[in-house]
Enzyme design. Sequence first.
Site, PDB file in Angstrom:
ATOM      1  N   LYS A 205       0.817  -1.211   0.000  1.00  0.00           N
ATOM      2  CA  LYS A 205       0.000   0.000   0.000  1.00  0.00           C
ATOM      3  C   LYS A 205       0.857   1.270   0.000  1.00  0.00           C
ATOM      4  O   LYS A 205       2.082   1.197   0.001  1.00  0.00           O
ATOM      5  CB  LYS A 205      -0.979  -0.041   1.182  1.00  0.00           C
ATOM      6  CG  LYS A 205      -1.976  -1.210   1.073  1.00  0.00           C
ATOM      7  CD  LYS A 205      -3.034  -1.006   0.003  1.00  0.00           C
ATOM      8  CE  LYS A 205      -3.696  -2.274  -0.491  1.00  0.00           C
ATOM      9  NZ  LYS A 205      -4.606  -2.932   0.428  1.00  0.00           N
TER      10      LYS A 205
HETATM   11  C1  LIG Z   1      -5.621  -3.996   0.732  1.00  0.00           C
HETATM   12  C2  LIG Z   1      -7.070  -3.713   0.805  1.00  0.00           C
HETATM   13  C3  LIG Z   1      -7.825  -4.005   1.959  1.00  0.00           C
HETATM   14  C4  LIG Z   1      -7.280  -4.793   3.111  1.00  0.00           C
HETATM   15  O1  LIG Z   1      -6.182  -4.238   3.715  1.00  0.00           O
HETATM   16  P1  LIG Z   1      -5.413  -5.093   4.839  1.00  0.00           P
HETATM   17  O2  LIG Z   1      -4.614  -4.060   5.576  1.00  0.00           O
HETATM   18  O3  LIG Z   1      -4.548  -6.069   4.106  1.00  0.00           O
HETATM   19  O4  LIG Z   1      -6.428  -5.755   5.676  1.00  0.00           O
HETATM   20  C5  LIG Z   1      -9.135  -3.599   2.016  1.00  0.00           C
HETATM   21  N1  LIG Z   1      -9.714  -2.972   0.975  1.00  0.00           N
HETATM   22  C6  LIG Z   1      -9.047  -2.703  -0.159  1.00  0.00           C
HETATM   23  C7  LIG Z   1      -9.740  -1.982  -1.256  1.00  0.00           C
HETATM   24  C8  LIG Z   1      -7.712  -3.085  -0.283  1.00  0.00           C
HETATM   25  O5  LIG Z   1      -7.049  -2.849  -1.438  1.00  0.00           O
END
Ligand SMILES: *Cc1c(COP(=O)(O)O)cnc(C)c1O
Length: 405
Positions: A205
Amino acid sequence: MPEEPVGVVPFAPPDIGEEEIAAVVEAMRSGWLTTGPNAAAFEAEFADALRTGFAPTSRAQVPPIWDGPLHAVAVNSATAGLHLALEALGIGPGDEVLVPTWTFTATAEVVRYLGADPVLVDCDPRTLNIDLERAAQLVTSRTRAIIPVHFAGLPVSRADLAAFARTHDVTVVEDAAHAFPVPSDGIPIGAGQSEAVVFSFYATKTMTTGEGGMLVTPDESVARRARTMRLHGISRDVFDRYAHGGSGWAYEVVAPGFKYNLTDTAAAMGRVQLRRAVAMREARAAIGRRYDEAFADLPLQFPAHPMRPGEHAWHLYVVRLRDDAPIGRDAFIQRMAAEHRVSTSVHFIPLHRHPYWQEVCAATAADLPHAEDAFGRTVSLPIFSAMSDAQVDQVIVAVRALVGS
Ligand SMILES: *Cc1c(COP(=O)(O)O)cnc(C)c1O
């Protein structure tokens, strides 16, 4: 981290420098590994970043954009944060929650954790964000909340979201996993405009703690419930009040909570990443501009641009292959890797294409025509802050070789 073979452009490696490494080492040497002083500081600094529009200096020196209450609750994933937000809002069996089909499964699975029913909504064909007009048609007497996703880092219109919540009397929980740091209509996403906003610090991210997330809310009762539920349903409120001699051993279990707290080693990494978040966004934005220019004459549909300049986190750079492109999506991905050593991905396989969601959601492909059409054409190109000019060039040459005439 496994090293990529030489010459391969990875899809989204983390941007971790010596400062992050030093901060984690320091946390390890401190003797405090689990949730502690680093997590508390990370929460305070994250809330300050949102209040001040991501100002790199302390709150005292910058006039706040959002002056109301704001509580940041550090958790070990965005999934955990979304779950805690819905739990704190009292979502449960019999309730419906509107979610985009164009998202990762986490957005909808948390609704099922609570025994409620996700209702899948088609996307706007231009932005791939949730289509709020379509969502309005799906509101019933059971609809309690909507979970918009700011897909790829492009904000869903703040005014439209507020109007939707007002008109249909539903709560907005923003899945902002792609949307840090980015303003929407001049106000940072997360700065007090919705009941709850959840960010992800997963390894791919826009900033990372390896695994981690942040739940942000202007509502003190949501924050209090989430803090209790992220750690076993343990409450210290009673004992804070009566101060059992102040020795700190006493607590009450008030609910069967979860184990969703963030470690201090992760928080130490997050505090450094937070300070670098705007610079990392600017690096991604520059790559996005290079792609836009280099591909302008190709038979591609480009990522939608924000209504206001600069209001895009550029977490992903997603193109769609048009009908007149000389190659289909699957072959494109395969040849990008095999012939040009460029890793790509697809965001997303829409939820209605997965067996579980087909089983529990009424919506079929016919109800979600824009997501269906987009899915077959969509590919995400590498865009990450540590990307070198040579890597950007390699992607450009590869795309032009496969899609140019
Ligand atoms: C990555 C992601 C999540 C989940 O994030 P985590 O921190 O891995 O739980 C939720 N929603 C979207 C749109 C994502 O891309």
